[in-house]
Design an enzyme around this catalytic site. Structure first.
Site, PDB file in Angstrom:
ATOM      1  N   HIS A 140      -4.116  -5.321 -10.784  1.00 10.45           N
ATOM      2  CA  HIS A 140      -2.765  -4.943 -10.370  1.00 10.45           C
ATOM      3  C   HIS A 140      -1.741  -5.210 -11.467  1.00 10.45           C
ATOM      4  O   HIS A 140      -0.897  -4.356 -11.768  1.00 10.45           O
ATOM      5  CB  HIS A 140      -2.352  -5.713  -9.115  1.00 10.45           C
ATOM      6  CG  HIS A 140      -3.130  -5.362  -7.892  1.00 10.45           C
ATOM      7  ND1 HIS A 140      -2.934  -4.195  -7.190  1.00 10.45           N
ATOM      8  CD2 HIS A 140      -4.110  -6.039  -7.230  1.00 10.45           C
ATOM      9  CE1 HIS A 140      -3.744  -4.155  -6.156  1.00 10.45           C
ATOM     10  NE2 HIS A 140      -4.470  -5.261  -6.148  1.00 10.45           N
ATOM     11  N   HIS A 180       0.817  -1.212   0.000  1.00  8.35           N
ATOM     12  CA  HIS A 180       0.000   0.000   0.000  1.00  8.35           C
ATOM     13  C   HIS A 180       0.853   1.266   0.000  1.00  8.35           C
ATOM     14  O   HIS A 180       0.416   2.315  -0.486  1.00  8.35           O
ATOM     15  CB  HIS A 180      -0.941  -0.008   1.197  1.00  8.35           C
ATOM     16  CG  HIS A 180      -2.030  -1.019   1.091  1.00  8.35           C
ATOM     17  ND1 HIS A 180      -2.758  -1.473   2.172  1.00  8.35           N
ATOM     18  CD2 HIS A 180      -2.534  -1.678   0.020  1.00  8.35           C
ATOM     19  CE1 HIS A 180      -3.654  -2.357   1.777  1.00  8.35           C
ATOM     20  NE2 HIS A 180      -3.527  -2.506   0.467  1.00  8.35           N
TER      21      HIS A 180
END
Length: 409
Positions: free
Chosen positions: A390, A261
């Site tokens: 992703h 993150h």
């Protein structure tokens, strides 16, 4: 940057930058197209999407979660921008399913999970709703006829139920009827909130999206990260104090910090800075510090990123998942687009080499979601290949050569 990763022989030690070569840029686009082709099999003949097995065959599981639907819409909007034939079919399918199944006509908002025509999980999660905003914004960028309606509806829900204007952050979760579910506050929903707000700004030009994204970034990168040695705690109390004892779902709300993150939020701050006209601020420096700290903390012997760390930066969960490596590629590629440094290129080449040798499925397409310390595929954690989002962006963000997101390549 203190990069202790030993350099393999060959192209890793050659000067220059891979992104300056036509060979690497062609390879990135080919990789993106292969992923888009593989996940095109996700479409059901009836409403909704399949989860695909490693070979691309549909799994029997009929559970459909909101982030799966919205990420497919977003990903194939990116596919549309690079000329993938058939992207519109999947975008249409996802937009229709959001309206026919996820949308809650009784209480407003969007339901988290369906199983066929039945509601499986009726919670209203900020994490899911910001992905609806992302899907609507990406669809608007490519001119989808239902995008404006979806954008208006989800913005109203986010404004009414999730946005805490005093804090400048999104609260997390409600019951279906908008009664309180918990007092949990989290970084993850807000991070993806920044992503969606920036996409909405790019799609509409409405400054409120840019302003709100900046407020979230100021809290996490301007206040929290420097006080925590450039690591980002995930979990907070209702008054936005770090909840160091929180240990929720070990996959979706793990204890401690999640370095993947940091890659995402560092890259997003650079995007916000770029869209804001590149003001004279410390955004590039703080983004770099956040990204570099995560690289140093999380890179494992033999390659791959640790999933979680404790608050001191020690590895807590050494599982090697695909998405932190994909996000590291996007973050480092963005640093290179801004300021070409050889130390970033070293990381970029090693990240891609590891991904290509372990996660990329050269036979069928897509990325395997997890590998062990030997680089062998782990099948006990995820069902099939759960996601294109992703790994597709790992190809497209560096390829664009820009800090902003939705741009023709």
């Amino acid at each position: 940057m203190d990069n202790t990763l030993p350099l393999p022989p060959g192209p890793h030690s050659e000067p220059g930058f891979w992104l300056d070569t036509s060979e690497h840029r062609t390879w990135l686009k080919d990789q993106a197209m292969r992923q888009l082709a593989f996940f095109s099999a996700s479409c059901r003949t009836e409403p909704g999407f399949f989860i695909l097995d490693h070979d691309g065959s549909p799994l029997p599981n009929t559970l459909q979660e909101l982030h799966t639907t919205t990420r497919l819409v977003h990903s194939y909007a990116l596919g549309h921008l690079i000329g993938f034939q058939g992207a519109e079919r999947i975008i249409d399918h996802g937009m229709a399913y959001l309206n026919s199944h996820h949308k809650d006509r009784d209480h407003t908002g969007y339901l988290w999970a369906l199983d066929g025509d039945n509601i499986k999980d009726d919670r209203k999660l900020a994490y899911g709703h910001v992905f609806v905003l992302l899907a609507a914004s990406s669809a608007k960028q490519i001119g989808h006829p239902e995008a404006d309606k979806l954008l208006t509806e989800v913005r109203d829900v986010l404004d009414t139920h999730f946005w805490d204007d005093e804090a400048g952050l999104y609260c997390d979760e409600w019951n279906r009827d908008w009664t309180p579910f918990s007092t949990y506050r989290g970084m993850n929903a807000n991070m993806h909130g920044v992503e969606a707000l920036l996409a909405a700004f790019e799609a509409t030009g409405d400054e409120i999206y840019l302003t709100r994204a900046g407020r979230i970034l100021d809290f996490f990168i301007g206040r929290i990260a420097p006080a925590e040695n450039w690591r980002l705690p995930e979990h907070f109390t209702s008054d936005w104090q770090i909840d160091r004892g929180y240990a929720g779902d070990p996959m979706f709300r793990p204890a401690g910090t999640t370095p993947g993150h940091s890659f995402e939020l560092g890259r997003l701050q650079l995007q916000h800075w770029d869209l804001s006209g590149r003001p004279n601020s410390g955004a590039p420096e703080s983004s770099r510090r956040l990204i570099e700290q995560a690289l140093k903390d999380a890179w494992l012997a033999g390659g791959g990123m640790a999933y979680t760390l404790d608050f001191g930066g020690r590895v807590a969960n050494a599982s090697r998942f695909w998405w932190p490596v994909a996000e590291a590629i996007g973050a480092v590629g963005t640093l290179i687009a801004l300021d070409k440094r050889q130390e970033d290129e070293i990381w970029y080449r090693n990240l891609w080499t590891f991904a290509n040798e372990t996660f990329v499925d050269h036979q069928h397409g897509g990325w395997f979601p997890a590998v062990d310390e030997s680089g062998d595929i782990v099948t006990s954690i995820f069902d099939g290949k759960p996601d294109i989002y992703h790994s597709l962006q790992a190809c497209l963000f560096p390829l664009s050569g820009r800090l902003s997101r939705m741009v023709p390549l």
